[in-house]
Design an enzyme around this catalytic site. Sequence first.
Site: not given
Ligand code: NAI
Ligand SMILES: N[C@@H](CC=O)C(=O)O
Length: 458
Positions: A45, A57, A211, A215, A317
């Site tokens: 960068v 939280r 979901d 997309k 993931g």
């Molecule tokens: N897990 C995956 O493979 C993928 C996830 N995503 C997206 O990425 C984002 C995050 O996904 P993950 O990490 O899997 O979710 P996750 O549920 O594991 O993590 C989300 C975190 O945000 C925190 N959080 C949510 N609302 C909150 C609030 N109001 N105040 C404070 N903390 C809060 C939760 O406590 C949690 O620790 C989502 O939008 C998901 O759709 C996108 C592509 C792939």
């Molecule tokens: N929940 C989603 C996470 C990635 O976008 C999936 O299973 O593809």
Amino acid sequence: MTVTTPSAPHDSQPALKIALLGAGTVGSQVARILTEDAEMLAARVGARLELAGVFVRNPDGRRDYQLPRELYTTDAEALVDSADIVLELMGGIEPAKSLIERAIGNGSAVVTGNKALLAQSGSELFAAAAEAGTQLSFEASVAGAIPILRPLRDSLAGDTVTRVMGIANGTTNYILDQMDTTGAAFDDALADAQELGYAEADPTADIEGHDAAAKAAILANLAFHAPFRIDEVYCEGITRITAADNEAASEAGYVIKLLAIAERITAGDGTAGAVLRVHPTLLPREHPLAAVRGAFNAVFVETQNAGELMFYGPGAGGAPTASAVMGDTVSIARRLVRGGAGRTHTPRSVVPALPVGEARTSYMVVIRVADRPGVLAAIASAVAEHGVSIESMRQVPLAEDDLVVEESDEAYTDEAPESLLRIITHEAKEQNLAATVATIKELDVVTEVVSVLRVEGN
Ligand SMILES: NC(=O)C1=CN([C@@H]2O[C@H](COP(=O)(O)OP(=O)(O)OC[C@H]3O[C@@H](n4cnc5c(N)ncnc54)[C@H](O)[C@@H]3O)[C@@H](O)[C@H]2O)C=CC1
Ligand SMILES: N[C@@H](CC=O)C(=O)O
Ligand code: NA
């Protein structure tokens, strides 16, 4: 933007402040990369990417990647206000939307993986970012690690995309793959997908297709340079797929995949537009998408000049998705350091979303029928009545397990034998197929329409 001069004497490079909102599956991996690869990132960068804080939280909770306690905060607004780049990895609509708007209002750049939010309010947020002259990047929101949005927006900007078709949800692909290859039960496969960090916080979004629908809207947005929302996507999930569907698919040489499809078509009344749809689909076993296993994703793109392209890789993931988040972050950070205008996606065309009834595809219809003369002719005529033509029709005897058992507990007798009829149609309009199925249901030789599945790639 402020490229701050570091206070620590040993740090000679300027720094960009990064706010991380959410430290779950993806956020934790982003925190790891920012920490462990700090030197490599700084070299690329030309400034250090300094983690200003992580909004959570519970600051005392345990996470996949643990940072010093003082980096965790419950004051999201103060954290956002302190940052040059905000990484939103909480998911959900609120408070994610308000915090992104706040960051944009401050002139900060934003990176998000939040497809649910973008498919609902993307136009508003892109417009706000363009107005503020800042960037809103979202490569992680579709197909995890796979670079698909940037190629659609930039590499194919001089071509006309006609169709995008892909496996865009890792959780459902994992479940269907497990059911197909190991005979796993739906609930067990879903539990594994949650454990492996593929599923959304509420996995209903995955299994009901929402979901993938989000997309599909984002893919169409970039492919057709026009705004689309999730409510313009026809959506069926995988919850109604049974072991019998898998068996029927397998016997006929197909595999079932949840596909997201966005295609330009011309409707019956001459309107040019796009149909967006997500549904379980039969693919021939030899089709390249049929070989996409586990939580991998793949997106086929068809264009006027490039022809057919396929993008393949891990679709879900923590670490794979964090890779996409970091790609966007480095790209924004380079611009902040070296100058130059940031570009945010600004759809300029108008491509109307057309009803799914206008889509054309083939179908496999499985019908339970009375096993008597004239059945095939009755079905064939019902199909022809709606302008649908049959590619193949196969009658298979009912399996032992499927025999109707009377109250007396006697197995179904030879007096009223039944069989299953498996019909594959040629390409037909969705609305004609629906009318065909309605007519078939009324025939007195038909006991039940067991399943109707769309077929692609024949
Ligand atoms: N897990 C995956 O493979 C993928 C996830 N995503 C997206 O990425 C984002 C995050 O996904 P993950 O990490 O899997 O979710 P996750 O549920 O594991 O993590 C989300 C975190 O945000 C925190 N959080 C949510 N609302 C909150 C609030 N109001 N105040 C404070 N903390 C809060 C939760 O406590 C949690 O620790 C989502 O939008 C998901 O759709 C996108 C592509 C792939
Ligand atoms: N929940 C989603 C996470 C990635 O976008 C999936 O299973 O593809
Ligand atoms: Na991606």
